[in-house]
Design an enzyme around this catalytic site. Structure first.
Site, PDB file in Angstrom:
ATOM      1  CG  ASP A 101      -1.902   3.469  -0.088  1.00  0.00           C
ATOM      2  OD1 ASP A 101      -1.987   2.509   0.694  1.00  0.00           O
ATOM      3  OD2 ASP A 101      -2.651   4.450  -0.015  1.00  0.00           O
TER       4      ASP A 101
ATOM      5  CG  HIS B  37       0.872   3.304   3.346  1.00  0.00           C
ATOM      6  ND1 HIS B  37      -0.314   3.993   3.276  1.00  0.00           N
ATOM      7  CD2 HIS B  37       1.844   4.241   3.242  1.00  0.00           C
ATOM      8  CE1 HIS B  37      -0.070   5.283   3.155  1.00  0.00           C
ATOM      9  NE2 HIS B  37       1.223   5.460   3.117  1.00  0.00           N
TER      10      HIS B  37
END
Length: 519
Positions: A296, A330
């Protein structure tokens, strides 16, 4: 060329070779300590371990016969060392060593060390206290149990108690959703150092009965972090490897004067909600020499969602991120979307972004509130490679149920009120982004509260030979794209100085609803 002392204690030191490199040196250099070779490094920021208290050391970096730089320092005083094995810890990978390590921590006097020697130590939660230093020696492997029923919970601390209605989270096993403690937890503690060359392992996986398996029904906040700091001050985390976290790896919350130095933070690329380091309503934070590779956002700066931000009005502020490498996440550095208290005075410099979806990622939306102010953001001397979209500012972020409401998603101008966030100043300087895929930049402000100022100077973006298509920002109404240049919408002042976009499909710059430009 200089060799600076970044940090030292009684047993280790962190040094930084100042030659203009970003994260890695051009070639490996030999570390020489008091005339004796002590290994090699290819990092700008590196550590020297195995030192003795109250001893003078001269550390040199050398390449062959060439002395690159040297530094001299004296290690700190240490009163006593408490070995956890003397307290009963086995380190055999089977026994529960939690109570024995905890006993050593609680018995440790000021200016002393808790030593965790090589071995595999199974634990649930370990709790910190004031004035404690914990060393994980090389070969020490702390592995968490994965049975959530064994973890303490902190219902009184749970910020989302105030947000049950917003999230519509309901209950878990008939009770309000709890916040689990971290594998290592600090609550209202001061002067703590966690350091060494060992490993802190959350043992999370998608296997049956483990933490990630039910990630869609069990919110991230209700899985343990690896290190959770709640209202702490003067904390240093240095040298260790943190891996396989059930949720966010490092989560300091309402904490001040923090340093995260020469760490390695690892999670699989497909592990959900495993942010690397999330300072939330924290002040005076240094993140230096850290390697991130995870599933993430690598670093996400936060300050609470609606209720916490408006109640305490405590922004995350005075944060410096430097000489770090962000890979596979991300976002390399993200602001929000939980930033209702605001984010101010963030500097990101001398960093390397590799294969992340976005470089800078700002996520906000209507409803975050008038205290959700973002200002004083500087990205300087950054190198990116295969970052899908290097720069993203998204004021229509649609995650969570309320993110899909008409109030959040409409592109029509609404009245500015107590629910309206405010992005004031963003500066990007000396940035090279190669092998971009989706778009060079995607800036989309609110029509009723435009982004006040974006300044880009000495920025160069190129594209991959076969750019992949994707959406640049998580907002409704965007189709997948590739090879796009700079897109900006709803900005008051956009300054582009020495900005080169090469290899894009279509125009290099597309502007809509921009009040003033300097190109």
């Amino acid at each position: 060329m200089r060799l600076n002392i970044v940090f030292k204690n009684a047993r280790c030191a962190v040094l930084e070779y100042m030659d203009g490199s970003i994260f890695t040196l051009g070639a490996k250099a030999q570390i020489v300590v008091n005339g004796e070779p002590k290994g090699e490094t290819d990092r700008v920021i590196f550590s020297v371990h195995g030192l003795k208290p109250q001893t003078v050391y001269r550390v040199e970096l050398r390449r062959g016969e060439e002395a690159l730089a040297a530094a001299v320092f004296t290690t700190d005083y240490e009163y006593v060392t408490l070995d956890v094995r003397d307290f009963g810890a086995r380190g055999d990978g089977k026994a529960d060593d939690t109570p024995f390590i905890q006993a050593a921590i609680m018995a440790c006097p000021k200016d002393s060390r808790v030593l965790i020697p090589p071995g595999e130590y199974r634990v649930v939660s370990l709790f910190l206290k004031d004035d404690v230093s914990i060393e994980l020696e090389e070969g020490a492997h702390i592995k968490a149990f994965t049975d959530r029923t064994r973890f303490p919970v902190f219902p009184a601390m749970l910020q989302s108690y105030d947000e049950q209605e917003e999230y519509n989270l309901g209950t878990w096993e008939g009770n309000p959703l709890p916040m689990f403690s971290g594998i290592i937890t600090g609550v209202n503690v001061k002067n703590v150092i966690i350091y060494g060359r060992g490993v802190l392992d959350g043992c999370a996986s998608f296997e049956e009965g483990n933490w990630w398996r039910d990630h869609r029904t069990m919110k991230t906040a209700f899985r343990p972090r690896m290190i959770f700091l709640h209202h702490c001050e003067q904390v240093v985390v240095q040298g260790i490897t943190v891996q396989n976290s059930p949720a966010w790896n490092l989560h300091p919350y309402f904490s001040d004067h923090l340093r995260f130095l020469d760490l390695t933070v690892l999670n699989p690329k497909d592990s959900p909600n495993t942010d690397g380091l999330d300072p939330e309503s924290c002040r005076d934070v240094e993140i230096a020499g850290v390697y991130f590779s995870l599933g993430d956002d690598c670093i996400a700066i936060k300050s609470g969602k609606i209720y916490m931000g408006s109640r305490y009005r405590r922004p995350s502020s005075n944060i410096c991120i430097r000489q770090c490498c962000m890979r596979d996440g991300h976002g390399s550095v993200t602001i929000g979307s939980e930033m209702a208290g605001g984010v101010r005075d963030l500097v990101v410099k001398d960093c390397l972004f590799l294969n992340t979806d976005r470089g800078l990622r700002i996520k906000t939306r209507r409803g975050r509130g008038k205290d959700a102010v973002i200002e004083g953001i500087l990205f300087d001397h950054i190198r990116m490679d295969h970052v899908m979209t290097p720069f993203v500012v998204n004021c229509f972020y649609y995650c969570d149920p309320d993110g899909y409401s008409e109030y959040v998603r409409t592109k029509e101008a609404l009245p500015v009120d107590d629910r309206t966030p405010d992005i004031r100043s963003l500066t990007f300087r000396d940035i090279q982004a190669d092998n971009c895929h989706v778009a060079a930049a995607y800036f989309y402000g609110l029509p009723e509260q435009k982004i006040k100022k974006i300044e880009m100077e000495h920025v160069h973006v190129t594209y991959a030979d076969r750019p992949k298509a994707d959406i640049p920002a998580m907002m409704e109404g965007i189709s997948p794209m590739s090879g796009r240049g700079i897109y900006a919408n709803n900005v008051k002042l956009l300054l582009l100085k020495d900005v080169a976009i090469e290899g894009q499909e279509g125009p290099a710059v597309t502007l809509e609803n921009i009040d003033q430009t300097g190109i």
